[in-house]
Design a protein around this motif. Structure first.
Motif, mmCIF file in Angstrom:
data_model
loop_
_atom_site.group_PDB
_atom_site.id
_atom_site.type_symbol
_atom_site.label_atom_id
_atom_site.label_comp_id
_atom_site.label_asym_id
_atom_site.label_seq_id
_atom_site.Cartn_x
_atom_site.Cartn_y
_atom_site.Cartn_z
ATOM 1 N N GLY A 160 0.825 -1.207 0.000
ATOM 2 C CA GLY A 160 0.000 0.000 0.000
ATOM 3 C C GLY A 160 0.858 1.256 0.000
ATOM 4 O O GLY A 160 1.928 1.303 -0.592
ATOM 5 N N GLY A 161 0.350 2.299 0.686
ATOM 6 C CA GLY A 161 1.096 3.559 0.713
ATOM 7 C C GLY A 161 0.255 4.738 0.274
ATOM 8 O O GLY A 161 0.734 5.604 -0.464
ATOM 9 N N GLY A 162 -1.017 4.756 0.697
ATOM 10 C CA GLY A 162 -1.894 5.858 0.315
ATOM 11 C C GLY A 162 -2.114 5.901 -1.182
ATOM 12 O O GLY A 162 -2.268 4.868 -1.824
ATOM 13 N N THR A 163 -2.073 7.089 -1.766
ATOM 14 C CA THR A 163 -2.326 7.188 -3.202
ATOM 15 C C THR A 163 -1.182 6.598 -4.033
ATOM 16 O O THR A 163 -1.357 6.349 -5.230
ATOM 17 C CB THR A 163 -2.573 8.652 -3.620
ATOM 18 O OG1 THR A 163 -1.507 9.482 -3.160
ATOM 19 C CG2 THR A 163 -3.891 9.168 -3.042
ATOM 20 N N ARG A 164 -0.023 6.340 -3.423
ATOM 21 C CA ARG A 164 1.029 5.618 -4.150
ATOM 22 C C ARG A 164 0.582 4.206 -4.499
ATOM 23 O O ARG A 164 1.172 3.563 -5.365
ATOM 24 C CB ARG A 164 2.319 5.557 -3.318
ATOM 25 C CG ARG A 164 3.045 6.868 -3.147
ATOM 26 C CD ARG A 164 4.492 6.628 -2.686
ATOM 27 N NE ARG A 164 4.575 5.645 -1.634
ATOM 28 C CZ ARG A 164 4.436 5.905 -0.330
ATOM 29 N NH1 ARG A 164 4.192 7.154 0.069
ATOM 30 N NH2 ARG A 164 4.533 4.953 0.576
ATOM 31 N N GLY A 165 -0.474 3.734 -3.838
ATOM 32 C CA GLY A 165 -1.006 2.412 -4.140
ATOM 33 C C GLY A 165 -1.502 2.272 -5.559
ATOM 34 O O GLY A 165 -1.777 1.153 -6.019
ATOM 35 N N VAL A 166 -1.598 3.379 -6.282
ATOM 36 C CA VAL A 166 -1.997 3.317 -7.694
ATOM 37 C C VAL A 166 -0.982 2.504 -8.499
ATOM 38 O O VAL A 166 -1.318 1.928 -9.541
ATOM 39 C CB VAL A 166 -2.169 4.741 -8.270
ATOM 40 C CG1 VAL A 166 -0.830 5.441 -8.446
ATOM 41 C CG2 VAL A 166 -2.949 4.717 -9.583
ATOM 42 N N PHE A 167 0.259 2.447 -8.036
ATOM 43 C CA PHE A 167 1.261 1.591 -8.678
ATOM 44 C C PHE A 167 0.796 0.130 -8.634
ATOM 45 O O PHE A 167 0.850 -0.582 -9.637
ATOM 46 C CB PHE A 167 2.613 1.737 -7.974
ATOM 47 C CG PHE A 167 3.691 0.834 -8.505
ATOM 48 C CD1 PHE A 167 4.438 1.204 -9.603
ATOM 49 C CD2 PHE A 167 3.963 -0.381 -7.891
ATOM 50 C CE1 PHE A 167 5.445 0.369 -10.101
ATOM 51 C CE2 PHE A 167 4.951 -1.222 -8.374
ATOM 52 C CZ PHE A 167 5.695 -0.846 -9.480
ATOM 53 N N GLY A 168 0.312 -0.298 -7.463
ATOM 54 C CA GLY A 168 -0.208 -1.653 -7.336
ATOM 55 C C GLY A 168 -1.433 -1.886 -8.207
ATOM 56 O O GLY A 168 -1.647 -2.997 -8.707
ATOM 57 N N ALA A 169 -2.249 -0.847 -8.402
ATOM 58 C CA ALA A 169 -3.423 -0.978 -9.269
ATOM 59 C C ALA A 169 -2.997 -1.385 -10.675
ATOM 60 O O ALA A 169 -3.661 -2.204 -11.330
ATOM 61 C CB ALA A 169 -4.200 0.335 -9.308
ATOM 62 N N GLY A 170 -1.876 -0.835 -11.137
ATOM 63 C CA GLY A 170 -1.360 -1.217 -12.447
ATOM 64 C C GLY A 170 -0.904 -2.664 -12.484
ATOM 65 O O GLY A 170 -1.142 -3.382 -13.460
ATOM 66 N N VAL A 171 -0.249 -3.107 -11.401
ATOM 67 C CA VAL A 171 0.192 -4.505 -11.316
ATOM 68 C C VAL A 171 -1.006 -5.442 -11.386
ATOM 69 O O VAL A 171 -1.014 -6.425 -12.148
ATOM 70 C CB VAL A 171 0.983 -4.754 -10.012
ATOM 71 C CG1 VAL A 171 1.296 -6.240 -9.852
ATOM 72 C CG2 VAL A 171 2.271 -3.935 -9.999
ATOM 73 N N TYR A 172 -2.049 -5.145 -10.622
ATOM 74 C CA TYR A 172 -3.216 -6.024 -10.583
ATOM 75 C C TYR A 172 -3.936 -6.076 -11.927
ATOM 76 O O TYR A 172 -4.403 -7.142 -12.346
ATOM 77 C CB TYR A 172 -4.188 -5.570 -9.499
ATOM 78 C CG TYR A 172 -3.725 -5.868 -8.099
ATOM 79 C CD1 TYR A 172 -3.540 -7.180 -7.673
ATOM 80 C CD2 TYR A 172 -3.471 -4.849 -7.183
ATOM 81 C CE1 TYR A 172 -3.109 -7.463 -6.387
ATOM 82 C CE2 TYR A 172 -3.050 -5.124 -5.894
ATOM 83 C CZ TYR A 172 -2.865 -6.436 -5.499
ATOM 84 O OH TYR A 172 -2.444 -6.718 -4.226
ATOM 85 N N ASP A 173 -4.038 -4.949 -12.606
ATOM 86 C CA ASP A 173 -4.712 -4.966 -13.910
ATOM 87 C C ASP A 173 -3.913 -5.783 -14.919
ATOM 88 O O ASP A 173 -4.494 -6.478 -15.764
ATOM 89 C CB ASP A 173 -4.943 -3.543 -14.411
ATOM 90 C CG ASP A 173 -6.165 -2.897 -13.771
ATOM 91 O OD1 ASP A 173 -6.880 -3.597 -13.013
ATOM 92 O OD2 ASP A 173 -6.419 -1.705 -14.021
ATOM 93 N N TYR A 174 -2.591 -5.732 -14.830
ATOM 94 C CA TYR A 174 -1.779 -6.599 -15.689
ATOM 95 C C TYR A 174 -2.070 -8.071 -15.379
ATOM 96 O O TYR A 174 -2.197 -8.893 -16.293
ATOM 97 C CB TYR A 174 -0.295 -6.307 -15.489
ATOM 98 C CG TYR A 174 0.598 -7.195 -16.339
ATOM 99 C CD1 TYR A 174 0.961 -6.810 -17.621
ATOM 100 C CD2 TYR A 174 1.055 -8.423 -15.857
ATOM 101 C CE1 TYR A 174 1.763 -7.627 -18.416
ATOM 102 C CE2 TYR A 174 1.850 -9.243 -16.644
ATOM 103 C CZ TYR A 174 2.201 -8.843 -17.922
ATOM 104 O OH TYR A 174 2.987 -9.673 -18.710
ATOM 105 N N CYS A 175 -2.176 -8.383 -14.096
ATOM 106 C CA CYS A 175 -2.462 -9.769 -13.708
ATOM 107 C C CYS A 175 -3.819 -10.227 -14.234
ATOM 108 O O CYS A 175 -3.970 -11.362 -14.711
ATOM 109 C CB CYS A 175 -2.409 -9.909 -12.184
ATOM 110 S SG CYS A 175 -0.751 -9.748 -11.480
ATOM 111 N N ILE A 176 -4.818 -9.363 -14.155
ATOM 112 C CA ILE A 176 -6.150 -9.717 -14.677
ATOM 113 C C ILE A 176 -6.079 -9.914 -16.187
ATOM 114 O O ILE A 176 -6.638 -10.882 -16.728
ATOM 115 C CB ILE A 176 -7.175 -8.626 -14.305
ATOM 116 C CG1 ILE A 176 -7.446 -8.653 -12.790
ATOM 117 C CG2 ILE A 176 -8.481 -8.826 -15.075
ATOM 118 C CD1 ILE A 176 -8.330 -7.521 -12.293
#
Length: 278
Positions: free
Chosen positions: A8-24
């Motif tokens: 996580g990391g507040g709004t820095r969590g948007v980086f993880g959002a990109g990772v998850y969409d790649y996984c999907i």
């Protein structure tokens, strides 16, 4: 077994959002996931297989005064309205509901990491504790100290899981994982500065002395855990996905251009998963 840790990391969590969409997009799954702070919210959407939903959270909803604003701080004592993002918006009658049935049907083992404000210790809420339209443990995991009042579960006050177990790699191995993927939202050579936690620790000291102590130790714990996963990566037991820089993005930064750039960094960084998971 392969595990995933999202710090996580507040709004820095948007980086993880990109990772998850790649996984999907590439049908990539994990046996176990540990979500910390915003990482827990990211993971829930991933397990519900809702591509793009996490990005909307950062790039659209975070800009609403109902979610993060000084008016919320004056009204409720918390700058972040966790009940809005993980309640009003995502409940079954909300604007952007979580597909709870898909989330519940997914067989991935999942933990939400929180910090007990009374003990200062980490606790782990299992997937089964998340019920339809009741996402309170996610709210607790995302409850930033000082910025928010502690979030209460069954009368117990909780704060952000990153205070006590910011990179819960040991938990993943205890769960049976032999390889882990770690999503960081800072460069992997960027260690935490303990000076940044002094004010929060001081402000918590009177009411929650053990939570205050946890905040004071946060940099030490994070840096020790980061060194450990860097070593695991050298041994081939871990893969760290992290941005090369954060472009000035802080925990509560709201800037569309920077957020979208970080999302793209996450999506591109996730391409490393293919070789690691073979």
């Amino acid at each position: 077994m392969t595990g995933l840790i999202d710090v996580g990391g507040g709004t820095r969590g948007v980086f993880g959002a990109g990772v998850y969409d790649y996984c999907i997009d590439n049908d990539i799954h994990f046996d176990y996931i540990a979500g910390v702070s915003a990482g827990s919210g990211n993971a829930v959407t991933f397990l519900a297989n809702q591509r793009g939903r996490n990005l909307r959270s950062y790039d659209e909803y975070a800009f609403r005064k109902e979610y993060m604003s000084f008016s919320q701080l004056l009204k409720t004592g918390s700058y972040i309205n966790l009940d809005y993002i993980y309640g009003t918006l995502c409940n079954s009658d909300g604007e952007d509901p979580l597909d709870y049935e898909a989330f519940a049907a997914d067989r991935t083992d999942f933990d939400v990491v929180v910090t007990n404000a009374l003990t200062g210790k980490a606790e782990y809420f299992p997937k089964e504790s998340i019920k339809k339209d009741h996402y309170d443990c996610i709210k607790a995991s995302c409850c930033v100290p000082v910025v928010c009042r502690p979030y209460r579960l069954s009368g117990v006050p909780y704060y952000d899981g990153g205070m006590s177990d910011p990179i819960p790699y040991k938990r993943a191995f205890e769960k049976g994982c032999d390889k882990i993927v770690v999503i960081l939202t800072r460069p992997k050579d960027m260690f935490r500065d303990p000076a940044k936690d002094k004010t929060a620790s001081r402000l918590l000291r009177r009411k929650y002395p053990r939570a205050s102590a946890a905040v004071a130790r946060r940099a030490e714990v994070y840096n020790r855990q980061l060194r450990a996963v860097l070593l695991l990566e050298k041994e081939g037991k871990a893969l760290i996905l992290a941005p090369d820089d954060i472009s000035g993005l802080k925990t509560l930064t709201k800037d569309h251009e920077i957020l979208r750039a970080m999302y793209k960094k996450g999506y591109e960084e996730a391409r490393k998963l293919g070789d690691f998971l073979k």
